[in-house]
Motif scaffolding. Sequence first.
Motif, PDB file in Angstrom:
ATOM      1  N   PHE A  82       0.842  -1.204   0.000  1.00  0.00           N
ATOM      2  CA  PHE A  82       0.000   0.000   0.000  1.00  0.00           C
ATOM      3  C   PHE A  82       0.873   1.249   0.000  1.00  0.00           C
ATOM      4  N   PHE A  83       1.997   1.217   0.718  1.00  0.00           N
ATOM      5  CA  PHE A  83       2.923   2.342   0.756  1.00  0.00           C
ATOM      6  C   PHE A  83       3.484   2.610  -0.638  1.00  0.00           C
ATOM      7  N   PHE A  84       3.847   1.565  -1.376  1.00  0.00           N
ATOM      8  CA  PHE A  84       4.342   1.740  -2.744  1.00  0.00           C
ATOM      9  C   PHE A  84       3.272   2.354  -3.646  1.00  0.00           C
ATOM     10  N   ILE A  85       2.041   1.940  -3.454  1.00  0.00           N
ATOM     11  CA  ILE A  85       0.945   2.450  -4.296  1.00  0.00           C
ATOM     12  C   ILE A  85       0.760   3.953  -4.092  1.00  0.00           C
ATOM     13  N   ILE A  86       0.739   4.404  -2.823  1.00  0.00           N
ATOM     14  CA  ILE A  86       0.511   5.832  -2.583  1.00  0.00           C
ATOM     15  C   ILE A  86       1.715   6.660  -3.026  1.00  0.00           C
ATOM     16  N   ILE A  87       2.922   6.092  -3.002  1.00  0.00           N
ATOM     17  CA  ILE A  87       4.084   6.799  -3.533  1.00  0.00           C
ATOM     18  C   ILE A  87       3.929   6.986  -5.038  1.00  0.00           C
ATOM     19  N   TYR A  88       3.456   5.938  -5.717  1.00  0.00           N
ATOM     20  CA  TYR A  88       3.246   6.014  -7.160  1.00  0.00           C
ATOM     21  C   TYR A  88       2.195   7.074  -7.517  1.00  0.00           C
TER      22      TYR A  88
END
Length: 445
Positions: A82-88
């Motif tokens: 989820f952290f990677f998704i919001i960074i993207y």
Amino acid sequence: MTELRQRAAREPDAPPEDKELESEAKVDGETASDSESRVEPAPPPTSADDTPEVLNRALSNLSSRWKNWWVRGILTLAMIAFFFIIIYLGPMVLMMIVMCVQIKCFHEIITIGYNVYHSYDLPWFRTLSWYFLLCVNYFFYGETVTDYFFTLVQREEPLRILSKYHRFISFTLYLTGFCMFVLSLVKKHYRLQFYMFGWTHVTLLIVVTQSHLVIHNLFEGMIWFIVPISCVICNDIMAYMFGFFFGRTPLIKLSPKKTWEGFIGGFFATVVFGLLLSYVMSAYRCFVCPVEYNNDTNSFTVDCEPSDLFRLQEYSIPGVIQSVIGWKTVRMYPFQIHSIALSTFASLIGPFGGFFASGFKRAFKIKDFANTIPGHGGIMDRFDCQYLMATFVNVYIASFIRGPNPSKLIQQFLTLRPDQQLHIFNTLKSHLTDKGMLTAATEDE
């Protein structure tokens, strides 16, 4: 009986003010000692297993120790994804997530206070707590908008007026809440109401102020947001792993499950992780460039010419290390050196934020702040170290990294009156001429 009389005669009378306080504390036959005994939180009820049913069935044959290990591991991977998704999704989404996390952390802490003292039916407690949250957010985010969206604010008349009188409006809003609190005071609840007034303000200091610093770090470049948060996450994971498999020596009484093996193993793993992550991210402009607002496109931009901090440079290796690895020089980004300071703080000082939270939970006899994330507790349980880390990063940037920002100076210059602009122009022209820079520039043209 005679002995009791003699003892009473020897004991001095209580001061008049103490007698007044004692008589004031007796309300409906309740003494001060009775009242104090009632403010102690009742033992929390045994919490039900909040693990998803799918995981319960899949891990039913494992012992509780290994079952907890797998539950924490699976949900940790989910949170990292989820952290990677919001960074993207970009900086705007990141700021919204920070805001949501802040509100949830505030809710969890305030709910603990409400549950402890709910039997007293304190008037306006929850209403005033959320009102003060609104006031503080209005102040901090208003300051951020004025600072980073200066041109947009000056272009729109309503925003310009709000910006000009922002601090006065913020103070007026807070003063309104303060007066509401004073008017809500009830004689039999004076002490508890001031307890909760302090509870609310300390929560605002811990949660809102530091989440505001997270936003400021983000505007300096996403790398200043991602690397510190990732270092805390890495240290949390690796300390747990080293402690789970090798832990034997208890670290601190506040957290009996923490071990020296996990603490030391987490430190070395986090430093290595910080160096590697910094090397990868320093090569991409979208991570290293400051987040700025583009007035032409009305959107955020992260495009710039990277500073020297994010350009590969060659460093000489000390002679002692040369004899071991056989290298005389190494090419690395200067930011990687700063990442050592960040990862060191995340692994050695950051955990004290968790110890502080553990002491808080023990004081109120609760296991977790909430049951939001199975196996991990509440949102505050995951961000207890992050807030301390955010403050350090903000201080570190201000002390060792940040310099004057030409774009902000130009924005402020353009808002001055024409005569003020002309005066600054003449002063700058004279200064550059004295230094010989203006003449050289003219000859080059």
